[in-house]
Design a protein around this motif. Sequence first.
Motif, PDB file in Angstrom:
ATOM      1  N   GLU A 186      -5.004 -13.040 -20.515  1.00 35.17           N
ATOM      2  CA  GLU A 186      -5.296 -14.413 -20.701  1.00 35.17           C
ATOM      3  C   GLU A 186      -4.174 -14.814 -21.999  1.00 35.17           C
ATOM      4  N   SER A 187      -4.109 -14.096 -22.891  1.00 35.78           N
ATOM      5  CA  SER A 187      -3.288 -14.464 -24.179  1.00 35.78           C
ATOM      6  C   SER A 187      -1.719 -13.838 -24.153  1.00 35.78           C
ATOM      7  N   GLN A 188      -1.364 -13.005 -22.979  1.00 36.88           N
ATOM      8  CA  GLN A 188      -0.018 -12.514 -23.105  1.00 36.88           C
ATOM      9  C   GLN A 188       0.429 -12.654 -21.480  1.00 36.88           C
ATOM     10  N   ARG A 189       1.442 -13.560 -21.596  1.00 39.35           N
ATOM     11  CA  ARG A 189       1.900 -13.857 -20.201  1.00 39.35           C
ATOM     12  C   ARG A 189       3.026 -13.374 -19.578  1.00 39.35           C
ATOM     13  N   GLU A 190       3.581 -11.972 -20.194  1.00 41.26           N
ATOM     14  CA  GLU A 190       4.446 -11.335 -19.797  1.00 41.26           C
ATOM     15  C   GLU A 190       3.949  -9.910 -18.864  1.00 41.26           C
ATOM     16  N   THR A 191       4.714  -9.337 -18.111  1.00 44.58           N
ATOM     17  CA  THR A 191       4.383  -8.239 -17.463  1.00 44.58           C
ATOM     18  C   THR A 191       5.355  -7.077 -18.100  1.00 44.58           C
ATOM     19  N   PHE A 192       4.910  -5.962 -18.395  1.00 45.96           N
ATOM     20  CA  PHE A 192       5.638  -4.971 -18.992  1.00 45.96           C
ATOM     21  C   PHE A 192       5.635  -3.661 -17.643  1.00 45.96           C
ATOM     22  N   ILE A 211      10.851  15.033 -14.911  1.00 46.35           N
ATOM     23  CA  ILE A 211       9.259  14.658 -14.673  1.00 46.35           C
ATOM     24  C   ILE A 211       9.480  13.100 -15.306  1.00 46.35           C
ATOM     25  N   GLY A 212       8.467  12.375 -14.735  1.00 43.51           N
ATOM     26  CA  GLY A 212       8.441  10.984 -15.151  1.00 43.51           C
ATOM     27  C   GLY A 212       7.252  10.488 -14.853  1.00 43.51           C
ATOM     28  N   VAL A 213       6.661   9.231 -15.388  1.00 45.20           N
ATOM     29  CA  VAL A 213       5.655   8.599 -15.195  1.00 45.20           C
ATOM     30  C   VAL A 213       6.020   7.158 -15.373  1.00 45.20           C
ATOM     31  N   ARG A 214       5.222   6.246 -14.547  1.00 48.63           N
ATOM     32  CA  ARG A 214       5.501   4.727 -14.793  1.00 48.63           C
ATOM     33  C   ARG A 214       4.261   4.149 -14.709  1.00 48.63           C
ATOM     34  N   PHE A 215       4.076   3.219 -15.840  1.00 50.14           N
ATOM     35  CA  PHE A 215       2.933   2.199 -15.845  1.00 50.14           C
ATOM     36  C   PHE A 215       3.480   0.819 -15.845  1.00 50.14           C
ATOM     37  N   GLU A 229      11.416   3.827 -21.166  1.00 54.06           N
ATOM     38  CA  GLU A 229      12.122   2.258 -20.650  1.00 54.06           C
ATOM     39  C   GLU A 229      10.923   1.397 -20.602  1.00 54.06           C
ATOM     40  N   ASN A 230      10.958   0.123 -21.185  1.00 54.83           N
ATOM     41  CA  ASN A 230      10.233  -1.009 -20.890  1.00 54.83           C
ATOM     42  C   ASN A 230      10.856  -2.173 -20.356  1.00 54.83           C
TER      43      ASN A 230
END
Length: 227
Positions: free
Chosen positions: A162-168, A152-156, A185-186
């Motif tokens: 505005e203050s954080q330029r990264e995508t996780f 089983i798994g999920v993904r976000f 995993e990130n």
Amino acid sequence: MAYDPRSIAFLAELLYPPQQLRADLVQSVHNALYRQPTIGYQNFQVAPDGIHLSNLPQGPGQVSSASFTWDRLVLREELRGTTVEDFATRVVNVASIAFQTLGVPATVAQQFVVRSLVSPRHCRDGREFLSQRLMAPAGAAWPAFGRPTQSIGVRFVFPPTESQRETFHVRIETWPQDPRALWLENTGSFAGPIATGEAPQLAGLLDSTYRYLAGPVCEFLTTLDTP
């Protein structure tokens, strides 16, 4: 109390302006790294998909490699007991030597992947934890599949603010090798150039990716991990 994640894999993908790879220059990179045992690689291979530096695996599933293609450098350390500090040192030093040798002025984007394991305290099976704690509202519908569940798994996806330029990109799954564990995993994606002379900044991006997994992601899971 949050978990103490057991890191099992790190990956760095450093994109640079497209160029024609020269095997002789990458061989010079290999030679320079080989003189530094803590970050060196034993093997040098020219392949259709790029040029690969690697270390021999000492156990099943182990990977230690640096791969050069026409537009990126990819570093991998998997199942080798590597710490985030170890990998940060490798990324900064390999990138510095490689980009100076290849004449790469800057990376144009960066991506880091951290994979870790945690063990829930109040469930003996990761599938039970995810199905009953994280996906509980759908529990009554599971029989509709008509078959037992193996994983089983999920993904976000968490976009920049505005203050954080990264995508996780966060994935939470069961892990077949240990039914009690959860596989986390990130993937941190960072846009914008980093000059070769500023390679130490790469360690900070890796750290941000790791800390988001070890912090908010694990804290989220602990709120579900109750008696």
